[in-house]
Design an enzyme around this catalytic site. Structure first.
Site, mmCIF file in Angstrom:
data_model
loop_
_atom_site.group_PDB
_atom_site.id
_atom_site.type_symbol
_atom_site.label_atom_id
_atom_site.label_comp_id
_atom_site.label_asym_id
_atom_site.label_seq_id
_atom_site.Cartn_x
_atom_site.Cartn_y
_atom_site.Cartn_z
ATOM 1 C CG HIS A 52 -1.960 -1.079 1.191
ATOM 2 N ND1 HIS A 52 -2.958 -1.184 0.244
ATOM 3 C CD2 HIS A 52 -2.109 -2.126 2.035
ATOM 4 C CE1 HIS A 52 -3.684 -2.266 0.513
ATOM 5 N NE2 HIS A 52 -3.183 -2.862 1.574
ATOM 6 C CB SER A 100 -4.250 -5.790 0.762
ATOM 7 O OG SER A 100 -5.001 -5.027 1.678
ATOM 8 C CD GLU A 126 -3.350 0.343 -2.673
ATOM 9 O OE1 GLU A 126 -2.836 -0.683 -3.182
ATOM 10 O OE2 GLU A 126 -3.423 0.494 -1.453
#
Length: 166
Positions: A52, A100, A126
């Protein structure tokens, strides 16, 4: 045929989110939650990151689509990017396999009995390759063969076309 999680070109695939399952934060994504975001953004504007981190782009998404199980994503790592090259080797050895999603909640409600948050509309920003996914079932497909990926892509495209017609 050899089963591989990533091919020589750095292509891999898996579920970035699974519908109707509780994640580690108590969220439950419902089918159709990504529909508007995917239509508005398209795969080109959804980033492929590591952990992330916006400073760690590692590739591009070639296909992202909802199916009956969750959010299926097919990506390709960019060769020559040091982190992407390392990830390719880690995925190949099955040392890293988590996926994720990074998103903004657009519409959600709390389940009165459990307190879980039901996410019915998500603005997807994303999808990351991660060490520890919040949704345990969100993983790079272990042992998926390329013909299986092609068949899943065909099903995903059929599903996307039918969604656009509704």
């Amino acid at each position: 045929m050899q089963q591989i999680p990533i091919d020589e070109a750095g292509r891999f695939a898996g579920y970035a989110s699974v519908f109707e399952k509780v994640d580690e934060s108590g969220d439950i994504v419902v089918p159709g939650a990504f529909r508007k975001s995917l239509r508005r953004r398209g795969r080109e504007r959804i980033r492929l990151l590591f952990q992330h981190d916006p400073k760690e782009p590692v590739g591009t998404w070639e296909n992202i689509a909802e199916d009956g199980f969750g959010l299926w994503a097919e990506g390709r790592l960019v060769p020559g990017v040091p982190r992407a090259d390392a990830l390719r080797r880690l995925i190949e050895k099955r040392a890293v396999d988590g996926l994720s999603i990074g998103f903004r909640t657009v519409r959600a409600r709390r389940e009165p009995q459990s307190g879980h948050r039901l996410l019915s509309e998500i603005d997807l920003w994303e999808i990351s390759i991660v060490t520890f996914p919040m949704m345990d079932a969100a993983r790079i497909a272990p042992g998926a063969t390329l013909p299986e990926r092609d068949a899943r892509l065909a099903r995903s495209l059929d599903a996307a076309i039918s969604l656009l017609r509704t």
